[in-house]
Design a protein around this motif. Structure first.
Motif, PDB file in Angstrom:
ATOM      1  N   VAL A   1     -49.202  -8.537  45.866  1.00 62.07           N
ATOM      2  CA  VAL A   1     -47.827  -8.048  45.735  1.00 62.07           C
ATOM      3  C   VAL A   1     -46.888  -9.077  46.354  1.00 62.07           C
ATOM      4  N   GLN A   2     -45.684  -9.128  45.864  1.00 67.73           N
ATOM      5  CA  GLN A   2     -44.687 -10.039  46.434  1.00 67.73           C
ATOM      6  C   GLN A   2     -44.090  -9.438  47.712  1.00 67.73           C
TER       7      GLN A   2
ATOM      8  N   GLN B   1     -65.700  -0.133  53.015  1.00 71.83           N
ATOM      9  CA  GLN B   1     -66.086  -1.516  52.711  1.00 71.83           C
ATOM     10  C   GLN B   1     -64.897  -2.461  52.727  1.00 71.83           C
ATOM     11  N   GLY B   2     -63.703  -1.912  52.739  1.00 68.83           N
ATOM     12  CA  GLY B   2     -62.497  -2.731  52.803  1.00 68.83           C
ATOM     13  C   GLY B   2     -61.865  -2.967  51.451  1.00 68.83           C
ATOM     14  N   THR B   3     -60.559  -3.125  51.474  1.00 60.61           N
ATOM     15  CA  THR B   3     -59.805  -3.489  50.268  1.00 60.61           C
ATOM     16  C   THR B   3     -58.806  -4.576  50.642  1.00 60.61           C
ATOM     17  N   ARG B   4     -58.713  -5.586  49.809  1.00 61.23           N
ATOM     18  CA  ARG B   4     -57.905  -6.760  50.154  1.00 61.23           C
ATOM     19  C   ARG B   4     -56.460  -6.581  49.719  1.00 61.23           C
ATOM     20  N   VAL B   5     -55.566  -6.913  50.624  1.00 62.21           N
ATOM     21  CA  VAL B   5     -54.133  -6.908  50.343  1.00 62.21           C
ATOM     22  C   VAL B   5     -53.603  -8.324  50.551  1.00 62.21           C
ATOM     23  N   THR B   6     -52.953  -8.856  49.530  1.00 64.09           N
ATOM     24  CA  THR B   6     -52.366 -10.188  49.615  1.00 64.09           C
ATOM     25  C   THR B   6     -50.887 -10.092  49.299  1.00 64.09           C
ATOM     26  N   VAL B   7     -50.064 -10.574  50.221  1.00 62.15           N
ATOM     27  CA  VAL B   7     -48.620 -10.532  50.049  1.00 62.15           C
ATOM     28  C   VAL B   7     -48.118 -11.964  49.915  1.00 62.15           C
TER      29      VAL B   7
END
Length: 115
Positions: free
Chosen positions: A12-13, A107-113
């Motif tokens: 997401v931006q 297990q985790g979830t990746r968030v990229t900003v």
């Protein structure tokens, strides 16, 4: 055995929003506290937000006013609404459940900003 499964991560931006979900495989009634932690590359896993069975919420200072944790016991699910995301929020987000006798992790979830 109870399993926690996260979803909702993605790219997401900056300034955007995401909602993370953590679904438990069975009732969460035996889980006293549920929370979200995150781990950025090269850093230790750190608390983002947590909610008790009674509804008390705690947040890391860095996310106060931007993130909201909520819990739907009927759906055995905990949510993390993340608004006004910043590049420094980039991390793998983990769901956590604290029972009297153990601690559960997803297990985790990746968030990229992106900036």
């Amino acid at each position: 055995q109870v399993h926690l499964v996260e979803s909702g991560g993605g790219l997401v931006q900056a300034g955007g929003s995401l909602r993370l979900s953590c679904a438990a495989s069975t009732s969460t009634s035996g889980i006293n506290e549920m929370g979200w932690y995150r781990q950025a590359p090269g850093e230790q896993r750190a608390l983002v937000a947590r909610i008790t069975s009674g509804g008390t919420r705690n947040y890391a200072d860095s996310v106060k006013g931007r993130f909201t944790i909520s819990r739907d016991n009927a759906k055995n699910t905990v949510y993390l609404q993340m608004n006004n995301l910043k590049p420094e929020d980039t991390a793998v987000y983990y769901c956590n459940g604290v029972r009297t006798w153990d601690i559960l992790w997803g297990q985790g979830t990746r968030v990229t900003v992106s900036s």
